[in-house]
Each structure stands twice: as C-alpha cells, then as structure tokens.
Write an enzyme that holds these catalytic residues in place. Structure first.
Site, PDB file in Angstrom:
ATOM      1  N   ASP A   9      53.313  37.940  34.495  1.00 52.83           N
ATOM      2  CA  ASP A   9      51.328  37.145  33.749  1.00 52.83           C
ATOM      3  C   ASP A   9      51.038  36.728  33.058  1.00 52.83           C
ATOM      4  O   ASP A   9      51.273  36.510  31.497  1.00 52.83           O
ATOM      5  CB  ASP A   9      50.457  38.524  33.606  1.00 52.83           C
ATOM      6  CG  ASP A   9      48.922  38.232  34.186  1.00 52.83           C
ATOM      7  OD1 ASP A   9      48.801  37.425  35.181  1.00 52.83           O
ATOM      8  OD2 ASP A   9      48.260  39.362  33.653  1.00 52.83           O
ATOM      9  N   ASN A  37      44.132  39.815  40.162  1.00 50.04           N
ATOM     10  CA  ASN A  37      44.801  40.115  38.777  1.00 50.04           C
ATOM     11  C   ASN A  37      43.542  41.709  38.125  1.00 50.04           C
ATOM     12  O   ASN A  37      42.707  41.353  38.515  1.00 50.04           O
ATOM     13  CB  ASN A  37      45.210  39.132  37.699  1.00 50.04           C
ATOM     14  CG  ASN A  37      46.132  38.596  37.847  1.00 50.04           C
ATOM     15  OD1 ASN A  37      46.086  38.309  38.772  1.00 50.04           O
ATOM     16  ND2 ASN A  37      46.620  37.528  36.807  1.00 50.04           N
TER      17      ASN A  37
END
Ligand SMILES: [Zn+2]
Length: 288
Positions: free
Chosen positions: A80, A231
C-alpha cells in the site's frame, strides 16, 4: 489461492463487487481478516503499508503468503502506498503479488515516469501495479497514511493519457475520501458524478482509498458505479483495539489466547459489514 491484483479485480469489475484491502500488519489481525473472509467466501486483499513493513520482518510476508495459499479464497498481498522504487523492489523480493507506487504528489510527468519504471520491474515477475492520480485527503489520524489537507480531485481529462502511457493495471482516484477516521466536524462527501465520468473514460479497475467512515450509502453507490477495490484500515483496527483495551482492564489476564479471541470477534463484526457493503460475500465462485 494467491494471485495478482489484476487477475483478482478484473473478475470483481465484471461482476460489480469490490474487494476490501485490509491493512494488516499483525498476525492476530491477519487471523481475523482471513477467518472472516473465509467464512463469507469473500475474495480478499491483504495490504501492508511501508511504515508497517519497516516494522515487520520479511518472515511475516511469508506467513501472509502461506495463509492465502492454504485458504480456499482468492487473495492478493499488496504493498500500500509504495513511495520509492526501493520500497517497491523490497516488496517484490519479499513475495508481494501487487504493489502500489504513489507518486500522486509529484508532477504528472514524474508520476508517469516512476509508474512506468515500477511496471518494467513488476510485470515480468507477474506482479501488478496500482498508481494514484489526484490525492486523497487526510484526517490527521490515518496512522502512517498521508494525504493532503485539501483533497486534490482526480481530473478526468488526465486519466486516459495516464493509463495509456503507463500501462498501469489499477488506478486509485480521488473523489472525496480521506485517510483515517473523520473527526465529528468533518462531513465527507463523495463526488459520485466524477466517478461516473472517470469510469466512462478507462476500462481498468478503479480503487478507492480512505474508505473508513464514509457513509454506507455512498460507498454502496460507488461500488455500483464501478469501484473494484476499497482500502480499509482504521475501521478494523479501531474495533480490534477498542476491545483489547476493554479486555486488558483485568490485570490478571496475560495469555494471548485469552486476550485476542474477543478482539478478533469484535473486528470480524466490522469485516462482515464491509463485505456485505462491498457486495463481496459469496464471490469466490467466480474464480474457478
Ligand atoms: Zn491509501
């Protein structure tokens, strides 16, 4: 079933569901995420941020891979917000199947250049790449996840050129979310018209960051309009550690197998709700 992001999300896009990317940097959170998704037959993305990665040993990555490979659900291990080429290379060497290169604060040309460089390294080893155009906001409490104070919305007229010139697999867009949990005085609002416009311009899967604490109805609509990955970090950690604090009020409790099961259960309630909201329940059947 371990796969890369492109293979995972192409199926999600086609069947109009979104796969949650849960930021998972402890084995107890990993256990809860995998249990919850296995129970609901839901594809999953295990996301790890560079700040989380710098705290973890590489052996943790091997554990995540093993967990996903031994489960009967499709899963991706994703870096990420990779910030540098070096961070991305470490992730690829450790066995991530997907990486994000976030150069959204650089100029358009610099963003294209570094995204292309990452793709040249990642694609030959079957690792897919996510980039970001526009920048997500920050609430000031998103953990290691940054953002600008003012959201810089993705400009639709740059999207096609970016995707064509880079060949990127998935794209994070800024349509009004922020990292972290919103303070009470902050009212998030998604620009769903902007999402609709961008969805009409390119075919690749689109990603929403900062999906914690947006209203459920807006998130559900974003999924219907074609968001394929969302997310989630703060929401699950909040549930887990809130319960932890409660359990640890008892000074005599010290065994991990007494402390963590209720924390995992509390977190799983949030996970089930997200899977439902993203229409991700019972979607394993599409990956035969
Ligand atoms: Zn993010």
């Amino acid at each position: 079933m371990l796969m890369n992001m492109k293979d995972l999300l192409v199926v999600a896009q086609k069947n109009k569901f979104a796969v949650p990317a849960f930021n998972t940097s402890s084995s107890m959170i990993l256990k809860g995420v995998m249990e919850g998704c296995r129970e609901k037959k839901s594809p999953v993305i295990i996301a790890i941020h560079p700040d989380e990665l710098s705290f973890l040993e590489d052996s943790y990555i091997a554990t995540v891979r093993e967990e996903i490979m031994n489960s009967n659900i499709p899963g991706v291990i994703h870096l990420d917000h990779g910030g540098t080429f070096a961070q991305v290379m470490r992730a690829i060497h450790c066995g991530f199947t997907s990486v994000m290169i976030d150069a959204s604060l650089l100029s358009f040309e610099e963003n294209i250049a570094i995204t292309k460089k990452v793709i040249e390294a990642a694609h030959p080893v079957n690792v897919s790449v996510e980039a970001e155009l526009g920048t997500i906001g920050t609430t000031g409490n998103g953990g290691g996840e940054a953002g600008t104070e003012q959201i810089i919305y993705t400009q639709p007229d740059t999207v096609k050129e970016f995707v064509e010139r880079t060949g990127v697999d998935t794209l994070a867009i800024a349509i009004g979310t922020s990292h972290g949990i919103y303070p009470k005085n902050m009212k998030p609002k998604l620009k769903l018209d902007l999402l609709k416009e961008i969805r009409g311009i390119v075919d690749i899967p689109l990603v929403l960051h900062g999906g914690s604490s947006n209203t459920d109805s807006e998130i559900a609509e974003a999924v219907r309009l074609g968001i394929s990955k969302i997310n989630i970090s703060s929401d699950i950690k909040d549930a887990f550690y809130k319960k932890c604090r409660e359990v640890l009020q008892d000074p005599d409790i010290r065994e991990p197998n007494a402390i963590y099961p209720p924390c995992i259960e509390a977190m799983k309630e949030v996970i089930y709700a997200k899977l439902e909201l993203f229409n991700d329940i019972d979607k394993v059947k599409y990956y035969k």
